[in-house]
Enzyme design. Structure first.
Site, PDB file in Angstrom:
ATOM      1  N   CYS A 197       0.863  -1.189   0.000  1.00  0.00           N
ATOM      2  CA  CYS A 197       0.000   0.000   0.000  1.00  0.00           C
ATOM      3  C   CYS A 197       0.894   1.231   0.000  1.00  0.00           C
ATOM      4  O   CYS A 197       1.677   1.433   0.926  1.00  0.00           O
ATOM      5  CB  CYS A 197      -0.943   0.033   1.194  1.00  0.00           C
ATOM      6  SG  CYS A 197      -1.837   1.613   1.290  1.00  0.00           S
ATOM      7  N   CYS A 233       0.202   3.573   3.075  1.00  0.00           N
ATOM      8  CA  CYS A 233       0.761   3.090   4.345  1.00  0.00           C
ATOM      9  C   CYS A 233       2.283   2.964   4.261  1.00  0.00           C
ATOM     10  O   CYS A 233       2.954   2.937   5.282  1.00  0.00           O
ATOM     11  CB  CYS A 233       0.251   1.694   4.688  1.00  0.00           C
ATOM     12  SG  CYS A 233      -1.487   1.565   5.015  1.00  0.00           S
ATOM     13  N   CYS A 246      -6.375  -2.221   0.835  1.00  0.00           N
ATOM     14  CA  CYS A 246      -5.637  -1.931   2.057  1.00  0.00           C
ATOM     15  C   CYS A 246      -6.601  -1.841   3.235  1.00  0.00           C
ATOM     16  O   CYS A 246      -7.629  -1.172   3.145  1.00  0.00           O
ATOM     17  CB  CYS A 246      -4.883  -0.600   1.903  1.00  0.00           C
ATOM     18  SG  CYS A 246      -4.328   0.043   3.488  1.00  0.00           S
ATOM     19  N   HIS A 280      -6.627   2.018   4.283  1.00  0.00           N
ATOM     20  CA  HIS A 280      -7.072   3.034   3.322  1.00  0.00           C
ATOM     21  C   HIS A 280      -8.221   2.577   2.440  1.00  0.00           C
ATOM     22  O   HIS A 280      -8.789   3.372   1.709  1.00  0.00           O
ATOM     23  CB  HIS A 280      -5.891   3.469   2.448  1.00  0.00           C
ATOM     24  CG  HIS A 280      -4.845   4.190   3.230  1.00  0.00           C
ATOM     25  ND1 HIS A 280      -3.753   3.553   3.783  1.00  0.00           N
ATOM     26  CD2 HIS A 280      -4.757   5.484   3.605  1.00  0.00           C
ATOM     27  CE1 HIS A 280      -3.029   4.432   4.438  1.00  0.00           C
ATOM     28  NE2 HIS A 280      -3.606   5.602   4.365  1.00  0.00           N
TER      29      HIS A 280
HETATM   30 ZN   LIG Z   1      -2.869   1.743   3.287  1.00  0.00          ZN
END
Ligand SMILES: [Zn+2]
Length: 500
Positions: A126, A129, A144, A147
């Site tokens: 991700c 992240c 993710c 997210h």
């Molecule tokens: Zn993420």
């Protein structure tokens, strides 16, 4: 002199500073100011995190080179902290040379210890992240879990940090240091992560260039967390000034948010152990300041600029709300109504009203000269206990409890005035006794509240006739009952907290 080293997380410069950033920074500031009152040599560090793919992409979107982009955002954080009366001793940027040098030394030390090894990584990543995920971690549709957006498939040769080797050492260290993570329930969360098994993590990238190159293999740059966490040591001389580093390290408390427990309480001590450096003495884990139940973030679009709030409530009004309204460690929920109500009840009606009453009565009944308190005042025991409870709460990183104890003394002093009604008395020894007691209680309140409300407390200090800087006083001596000398000019002045 004893030392106290305290840090905030360094803030990612892909967004402007918002109330969520200010929350942690204000908590840290108040804690730092408390420790300065105790006479400790304090080092309070904050800064900005400026490397990584997200920054590289944000810079491209803004049509700027990465360095120009971060140079445009980082000063906004420094400026916000100045305007919120944050008393940090240092502001580190991860694009500074001192940081780059220190990170490279840390990487080299872990590499020399055999804990950074080249391996092939293939997996789901991700970008937001900056973390790899296994299929088990992902939400349905390969999204993710944080997210809720698609992860990317990435295959690259990385250096891996052999975190898996550190499970026992970390568990032993936490067992020997039971107060290392406050509040305690957050500590249990970290230990749970370690017990559940540790996976090696990728500590370098070849797919991006905006980062710090590994000294022995410069086509790799350090993974952002490896880079960012190191700020806590590079800012105090690691890799450059051994005496300075030995003076400040290990850090006393890293203030962190509950979403970065894994990186701070698991990765970071293991990285330090690998490099032969002592782990942090402690962490203090805060919850989120939510808005309508959601985390404040750029992506949620619910950000509040703390500087806007200060225009209406004053810097100290905003600081007080942040410190008093939420028990540190739990989530808070910011509402405009909550801020207004706290401001009116605690600041205008309690603290502001106490100062105004005291100054008015001293003006009318004592010729404007503050009398000395009585040694056997009924308020003396209340003041002593407020000081003791507040001191223990600051030590536990619980500003809301410390302020509750301080406000209990304000309420007791207002009640004492209402019970004695000095405004109805004739000038003379009886009114002098009551007003001397009230002035002394107010002096102690001013000391105890000064980490939260530094500029307002300085004004009160001066209005009751005291010289010097309230922040320059020394606890515990200064908070002992009887410190108000009497014979000082008391000034009424404008209301400190006009009602909203
Ligand atoms: Zn993420």
């Amino acid at each position: 002199m004893s030392h106290f080293y305290l840090t905030t997380p360094i803030y990612y410069v892909n967004a402007q500073p918002h109330l969520g950033h200010a929350y942690t920074t204000i908590i840290g500031d108040a804690v730092a100011r408390w420790h300065r009152l105790l006479g400790e040599d304090v080092h309070y560090l904050t800064g900005t995190d400026e490397h990584g793919l997200k920054i590289q992409q944000a810079a491209e979107a803004a049509g700027l080179a990465p360095q120009a982009f971060v140079d445009s955002i980082s000063p906004k954080f420094a400026d916000a902290w100045d305007r919120l009366d944050i008393s940090h001793d240092d502001f580190i940027r991860t694009t500074e040379l001192r940081h780059r040098t220190g990170v490279q030394q840390l990487l080299q030390a872990c590499y020399d210890a055999g804990d950074l090894e080249l391996d092939v990584y293939a997996g789901k990543y991700c970008v937001a992240c900056e973390l790899y995920y296994t299929d088990d971690d992902l939400l349905p549709g390969a999204l993710c879990p944080i997210h809720q957006r698609p992860v990317e498939y990435v295959e690259e040769e990385n250096y891996f940090f052999r975190l898996s080797r550190f499970q026992d050492r970390l568990l032993d260290w936490y067992a020997a240091n039971p107060r290392a993570i406050l509040p305690e329930f957050r500590g249990n969360e970290a230990i749970g992560l370690i017990r559940s098994g540790l996976r090696d993590f990728s500590a370098s990238r070849t797919s991006i260039s905006w980062g710090i190159p590994l000294p022995w293999d410069p086509k790799h740059v350090a993974y952002v967390w490896f880079d960012a966490l190191a700020n806590y040591i590079t800012a105090v001389g690691y890799g450059a000034d051994d005496d300075r580093f030995a003076n400040w390290w290990p850090v006393d408390r890293h203030l962190i948010g509950k979403d970065i427990i894994r990186q701070h309480c698991v990765y970071w001590p293991a990285m330090l152990m690998s490099a032969g450096i002592e782990p942090p003495r402690g962490f203090a884990v805060g919850g989120f300041l939510l808005m309508g139940g959601d985390k404040m973030s750029k992506t949620s679009g619910n950000v509040i600029d703390p500087l806007d709030l200060t225009l209406e409530f004053g810097v100290d009004g905003v600081r007080y709300y942040v410190l008093a309204d939420t028990a540190y460690g739990s989530d808070g929920d910011f509402t405009y109504e909550g801020l207004t109500s706290r401001y009116n009840s605690d600041l205008a009606n309690n603290l502001g009203n106490l100062l105004s009453r005291v100054a008015t009565v001293v003006g009318k009944k004592c010729g404007g000269v503050g009398p000395a308190p009585r040694a056997d005042s009924p308020l003396a025991a209340t003041a002593t206990s407020a000081h003791e409870v507040a001191a223990a709460a600051w030590d536990d990183l619980q500003p809301s409890r410390a302020l509750e104890a301080t406000w209990s003394l304000i309420r007791a002093t207002n009640a004492y005035l209402e019970a004695n009604e000095p405004w109805k008395m004739e000038p003379g020894p009886a009114v002098d006794s009551v007003m001397g007691d009230a002035l002394e209680a107010l002096r102690i309140v001013t000391l105890l509240a000064s980490p939260a409300l530094p500029s307002t407390c300085q004004i009160i200090w001066q209005r009751i006739g005291l010289a010097g800087d309230v922040g320059g006083q020394r606890l515990p001596e200064a908070a002992a009952w009887g410190g108000y000398p009497g014979g000082l000019t008391v000034t009424k002045g404008d209301p400190l907290f006009p009602r909203k």
